[in-house]
Design a protein around this motif. Sequence first.
Motif, PDB file in Angstrom:
ATOM      1  N   ARG A 201       8.689  -0.251 -11.075  1.00 22.26           N
ATOM      2  CA  ARG A 201       8.783  -1.681 -10.765  1.00 22.26           C
ATOM      3  C   ARG A 201       8.649  -1.915  -9.257  1.00 22.26           C
ATOM      4  O   ARG A 201       7.929  -2.813  -8.816  1.00 22.26           O
ATOM      5  N   LYS A 202       9.325  -1.069  -8.473  1.00 25.81           N
ATOM      6  CA  LYS A 202       9.277  -1.201  -7.004  1.00 25.81           C
ATOM      7  C   LYS A 202       7.848  -0.970  -6.481  1.00 25.81           C
ATOM      8  O   LYS A 202       7.387  -1.681  -5.585  1.00 25.81           O
ATOM      9  N   LEU A 205       5.770  -4.110  -7.167  1.00 27.89           N
ATOM     10  CA  LEU A 205       6.198  -5.220  -6.306  1.00 27.89           C
ATOM     11  C   LEU A 205       5.754  -5.002  -4.854  1.00 27.89           C
ATOM     12  O   LEU A 205       5.384  -5.949  -4.159  1.00 27.89           O
ATOM     13  N   ASP A 206       5.770  -3.741  -4.410  1.00 23.06           N
ATOM     14  CA  ASP A 206       5.317  -3.434  -3.043  1.00 23.06           C
ATOM     15  C   ASP A 206       3.832  -3.741  -2.891  1.00 23.06           C
ATOM     16  O   ASP A 206       3.408  -4.325  -1.882  1.00 23.06           O
ATOM     17  N   PHE A 208       2.069  -5.833  -4.703  1.00 20.98           N
ATOM     18  CA  PHE A 208       1.880  -7.282  -4.850  1.00 20.98           C
ATOM     19  C   PHE A 208       2.313  -8.038  -3.590  1.00 20.98           C
ATOM     20  O   PHE A 208       1.554  -8.836  -3.036  1.00 20.98           O
ATOM     21  N   ASN A 209       3.521  -7.763  -3.126  1.00 22.18           N
ATOM     22  CA  ASN A 209       4.083  -8.529  -2.008  1.00 22.18           C
ATOM     23  C   ASN A 209       3.337  -8.289  -0.695  1.00 22.18           C
ATOM     24  O   ASN A 209       3.239  -9.183   0.141  1.00 22.18           O
ATOM     25  N   HIS A 232      -0.818 -13.015 -10.560  1.00 19.47           N
ATOM     26  CA  HIS A 232       0.549 -13.193 -11.059  1.00 19.47           C
ATOM     27  C   HIS A 232       0.672 -12.825 -12.539  1.00 19.47           C
ATOM     28  O   HIS A 232       1.681 -12.251 -12.961  1.00 19.47           O
ATOM     29  N   LYS A 235       0.556  -8.968 -12.684  1.00 19.01           N
ATOM     30  CA  LYS A 235       1.789  -8.394 -12.130  1.00 19.01           C
ATOM     31  C   LYS A 235       2.932  -8.518 -13.132  1.00 19.01           C
ATOM     32  O   LYS A 235       3.648  -7.552 -13.427  1.00 19.01           O
ATOM     33  N   ASN A 236       3.102  -9.714 -13.669  1.00 22.65           N
ATOM     34  CA  ASN A 236       4.229  -9.943 -14.579  1.00 22.65           C
ATOM     35  C   ASN A 236       4.048  -9.243 -15.928  1.00 22.65           C
ATOM     36  O   ASN A 236       5.034  -8.901 -16.578  1.00 22.65           O
ATOM     37  N   LEU A 239       5.230  -5.758 -15.220  1.00 24.05           N
ATOM     38  CA  LEU A 239       6.694  -5.733 -15.129  1.00 24.05           C
ATOM     39  C   LEU A 239       7.364  -6.114 -16.443  1.00 24.05           C
ATOM     40  O   LEU A 239       8.589  -6.056 -16.549  1.00 24.05           O
TER      41      LEU A 239
END
Length: 514
Positions: A201-202, A205-206, A208-209, A232, A235-236, A239
């Motif tokens: 997950r991290k 997110l890394d 993506f962000n 989005h 990404k979701n 996740l």
Amino acid sequence: MAELQKDFLFVLIKSLTTSEKRQFKLYVNRLGINIDAKFLLLFSELDKMNEYDENIILQKKISTKQQLSNLKAHLYKQLLVSLRMNPSHQNYRIQLREQLDFANILYQKGLYKQALKILDKTKQYALELDEKSIASEIIDLEKVIESQFITRSIAGRAEELIKQSNAVSKQNQYTTQLSNLSLKLYSEMLTHGYVKNDEGRKEILDIFNSQIKNIKPFKLNFTEKLWYYKAHVWKNQLLQDYKYTLKYAFQWVELFHQNPEMIASHPVWYIKGNTYLLKILFLYGNIDILEKHFGNFNKMVNSQSFAQNENLQSLIFLTHYNTLMNIHFIKGEFFTGTKLIPEIEMKMEKLRDKIDEHHFMIFYIKIAAMLFGSKKYNESLEYSKKIIESKGMVQEDLLFHTRILILMSKHESGNDEDYDEFIKATLKFTHKMKKPEAFHFESIDFFKNLNNLVLNKRQEAFENFDKKLSIFSKNEYYRRSLFYIDIHGWVQSKVQNVDVIEIIKRKVKYKKRN
């Protein structure tokens, strides 16, 4: 099947409609080419074949072995040129490119004014359609021409072009950033699948962000917003955050409804957006909203204003029939769902060259599950075996759950002749998975022990496994696994001694109330 896929020329010829073949022959005749030209003889011979056979071409002395590759390349090019001229394949991108080509020709002839007039008109059209890449090419050519063709308005003209160039360049930068991010996330999904722990997950997110932090949504235009929503959604999905997947899939589709003229410009992305929206609504199990959006989708893609070509037809087919089967699954209408199988298989065969094998295997998984729900266990086994013999055409999670479906079918049908061997093969397969989970091994242990238990002990085994599955279903990283094949619903039906259809109908009623 394998040979047909290897030869692109043969596949292209077999995809041609009668009118496209007729136009090709008219196109060739207009060129004044001898009717006995070798590439025409090759076209006629390939058109007659049911399967590609190079030996026939050589035996008929249409070409030598050494010349055949060049001859096929020439025929392939001529077919594409002919198709490009066909009105049915004309779209605004081809028209924009054509106008840009015309302007280039006029420029090379030194007819600067005429070239600039075409470019200005084409540029406005490109900007209206949000085609910034083509607009950028047009502005670049305008700069070249203006630097050679001096007019009294050069000062104002230069400032205008510089301003337009900077604006388009900045917009292209946003689009490139967002499209790269979307592609990266999509690649992650295909390569590694859904995240299975906090570490995964991290990582997502890394990624993506780091790309999205400087993007301001309110400054984005249509194309940029489209890529923003796509990023989005993917990404979701990775996740397994379905609430936000639904939010951005809805915004993706709604973006087109707010800009209906863009549906004709980007029909593929309109279909794809609906595909994700309908898929996530299925996972939520809200049948009322799912059927409403499904109706809206069908109404749009079947309207006269919606573009039609072979690519779009194949995408519409995938979305329509996958959703239709999902609706039957939600309602527990397995017997009704099995009536779709002949229709689906007929269309699958017709579109075989346009759809990859992975999507076919997804249909087989759904067909196998539908047949299981209809208590046609032996037929379910037949389709399930096609999937596990597909040699890597399907994601490993889906392959695992197909194996579980086979074990469920063997248990129900009593067809346990090779049951123990299949358990061993499934355990071996699981150990080879990239990231096997506790859920996978617990499932195998359950079926392994189930077959060795006396009848009065099996009920207890189902009850214990039901408790374990309830724990797994609360874990966000295992949630996705329980959607593929409803093993939990099947186990609950055994615990409660009711038909699995009753369990499914209860879930639907519960979700309707909520």
